[in-house]
Design a protein around this motif. Structure first.
Motif, PDB file in Angstrom:
ATOM      1  N   UNK A  71       0.758  -1.012   0.436  1.00  0.00           N
ATOM      2  CA  UNK A  71       0.352   0.264   0.054  1.00  0.00           C
ATOM      3  C   UNK A  71       0.860   0.881   0.227  1.00  0.00           C
ATOM      4  N   UNK A  72       0.116   2.336  -0.505  1.00  0.00           N
ATOM      5  CA  UNK A  72       1.440   3.516  -0.980  1.00  0.00           C
ATOM      6  C   UNK A  72       0.394   4.836  -0.833  1.00  0.00           C
ATOM      7  N   UNK A  73       0.684   5.167   0.693  1.00  0.00           N
ATOM      8  CA  UNK A  73      -0.343   7.081   0.500  1.00  0.00           C
ATOM      9  C   UNK A  73       0.185   8.623   0.457  1.00  0.00           C
ATOM     10  N   UNK A  74      -0.246   9.224  -0.065  1.00  0.00           N
ATOM     11  CA  UNK A  74       0.619   9.993  -0.100  1.00  0.00           C
ATOM     12  C   UNK A  74      -0.664  11.299   0.115  1.00  0.00           C
ATOM     13  N   UNK A  75      -0.239  12.190   1.271  1.00  0.00           N
ATOM     14  CA  UNK A  75      -2.106  13.541   1.394  1.00  0.00           C
ATOM     15  C   UNK A  75      -1.378  14.138   2.313  1.00  0.00           C
ATOM     16  N   UNK A  76      -2.232  14.874   2.995  1.00  0.00           N
ATOM     17  CA  UNK A  76      -2.231  15.327   4.477  1.00  0.00           C
ATOM     18  C   UNK A  76      -3.161  14.920   5.483  1.00  0.00           C
ATOM     19  N   UNK A  77      -2.536  15.407   6.648  1.00  0.00           N
ATOM     20  CA  UNK A  77      -3.298  14.620   7.550  1.00  0.00           C
ATOM     21  C   UNK A  77      -3.720  15.741   8.560  1.00  0.00           C
ATOM     22  N   UNK A  86      -3.320  19.956  14.371  1.00  0.00           N
ATOM     23  CA  UNK A  86      -2.211  20.378  13.981  1.00  0.00           C
ATOM     24  C   UNK A  86      -2.319  19.739  12.810  1.00  0.00           C
ATOM     25  N   UNK A  87      -1.398  19.829  11.395  1.00  0.00           N
ATOM     26  CA  UNK A  87      -1.387  19.940   9.983  1.00  0.00           C
ATOM     27  C   UNK A  87       0.055  19.369   9.791  1.00  0.00           C
ATOM     28  N   UNK A  88      -0.271  17.825   9.141  1.00  0.00           N
ATOM     29  CA  UNK A  88       0.923  17.288   9.069  1.00  0.00           C
ATOM     30  C   UNK A  88       0.804  16.266   7.263  1.00  0.00           C
ATOM     31  N   UNK A 126       5.604  17.428  10.068  1.00  0.00           N
ATOM     32  CA  UNK A 126       4.249  18.267  10.396  1.00  0.00           C
ATOM     33  C   UNK A 126       5.071  19.796  10.084  1.00  0.00           C
ATOM     34  N   UNK A 127       3.248  20.403  10.216  1.00  0.00           N
ATOM     35  CA  UNK A 127       3.332  21.558   8.952  1.00  0.00           C
ATOM     36  C   UNK A 127       2.667  23.164   9.987  1.00  0.00           C
ATOM     37  N   UNK A 128       2.299  22.400  10.450  1.00  0.00           N
ATOM     38  CA  UNK A 128       1.540  23.653  11.286  1.00  0.00           C
ATOM     39  C   UNK A 128       1.689  22.510  12.603  1.00  0.00           C
ATOM     40  N   UNK A 129       1.733  23.166  13.469  1.00  0.00           N
ATOM     41  CA  UNK A 129       1.938  22.458  15.648  1.00  0.00           C
ATOM     42  C   UNK A 129       0.049  23.192  16.022  1.00  0.00           C
ATOM     43  N   UNK A 130      -0.041  24.515  15.933  1.00  0.00           N
ATOM     44  CA  UNK A 130      -1.137  25.083  16.284  1.00  0.00           C
ATOM     45  C   UNK A 130      -1.662  24.069  17.724  1.00  0.00           C
ATOM     46  N   UNK A 131      -0.502  24.506  18.210  1.00  0.00           N
ATOM     47  CA  UNK A 131      -0.256  25.096  19.878  1.00  0.00           C
ATOM     48  C   UNK A 131      -0.022  23.474  20.638  1.00  0.00           C
ATOM     49  N   UNK A 132       0.135  22.380  20.563  1.00  0.00           N
ATOM     50  CA  UNK A 132       0.481  21.056  20.059  1.00  0.00           C
ATOM     51  C   UNK A 132       1.885  20.514  20.824  1.00  0.00           C
ATOM     52  N   UNK A 133       2.152  19.802  21.271  1.00  0.00           N
ATOM     53  CA  UNK A 133       3.476  19.545  21.964  1.00  0.00           C
ATOM     54  C   UNK A 133       3.616  18.022  20.512  1.00  0.00           C
ATOM     55  N   UNK A 134       5.272  18.655  19.390  1.00  0.00           N
ATOM     56  CA  UNK A 134       4.916  17.687  18.437  1.00  0.00           C
ATOM     57  C   UNK A 134       5.081  16.113  18.886  1.00  0.00           C
TER      58      UNK A 134
END
Length: 201
Positions: A71-77, A86-88, A126-134
């Motif tokens: 399986x191969x996947x690519x995209x945004x989380x 948070x955005x990944x 991680x592209x945006x953390x939004x105040x959460x712990x990495x």
């Protein structure tokens, strides 16, 4: 032929995921969740081979089965927890297979061996953390590569008192979790009740 039968299968699935919910949260934090948007492609191949001398499977037979997936996947989380998110970016490949052989060496008695293996190669950023712990975000998303490839060996023997019941003893050496391997013993009694169709080989 009279003594051999085989089957090969190949399946391909190409999907576009739109905010697909996912589990895999390491600690099961209440209110935490992950959404995936992107491409997900899966290929599965399988093989079944059956052998019975002269087609007489009641006396002796051997069945080999195996299956492989890739399986191969690519995209945004999007990871959210307690009102924060948070955005990944995710690019991952997972693959695995199993092979097993079961030999009926005399009427009612069988022995079998099985091997399972998994591998993952995931790139999560991680592209945006939004105040959460990495570190907590990466842990909860659950897509970090394992230090070792999970694998398991199993061996079993079973006896069928009748066509409706089976008694099985199985041992598994399971290296699928971090730390020491699990040594698992299983004793099963399997019973069928009710009407059933004719047997096929």
């Amino acid at each position: 032929s009279d003594s051999n039968r085989w089957r090969v299968g190949l399946v391909g699935l190409w999907m576009d995921a739109d905010e697909r919910g996912g589990g895999g949260h390491a600690h099961g934090t209440a209110g935490a969740g992950t959404r995936f948007t992107g491409d997900s492609n899966l290929v599965i191949a399988d093989l079944v081979w059956k052998w019975a001398p002269g087609g007489n499977y009641r006396s002796r037979n051997f069945t080999f089965t195996g299956e492989y997936f890739h399986r191969e996947e690519d995209g945004d989380l999007l990871f959210s927890e307690g009102g924060s998110s948070a955005d990944l970016v995710y690019d991952g490949t997972q693959q695995g297979f199993y092979v097993q052989g079961i030999y009926q060496f005399m009427p009612r008695w069988r022995a079998g061996l099985r091997y399972d293996w998994l591998d993952s190669d995931n790139d999560v950023r991680i592209t945006r953390l939004g105040g959460l712990d990495a570190n907590e975000v990466m842990d909860e998303v659950g897509l970090s590569d394992a230090a070792e490839n999970p694998e398991r060996w199993s061996i079993m023997a079973d006896y069928a008192p009748s066509e409706f019941s089976r008694l099985r003893l199985q041992y598994s050496h399971d290296d699928s979790r971090d730390g020491a391997a699990d040594h698992q013993w299983t004793l099963q009694y399997i019973m069928s009740l009710g009407a059933h169709g004719a047997h096929e080989y």
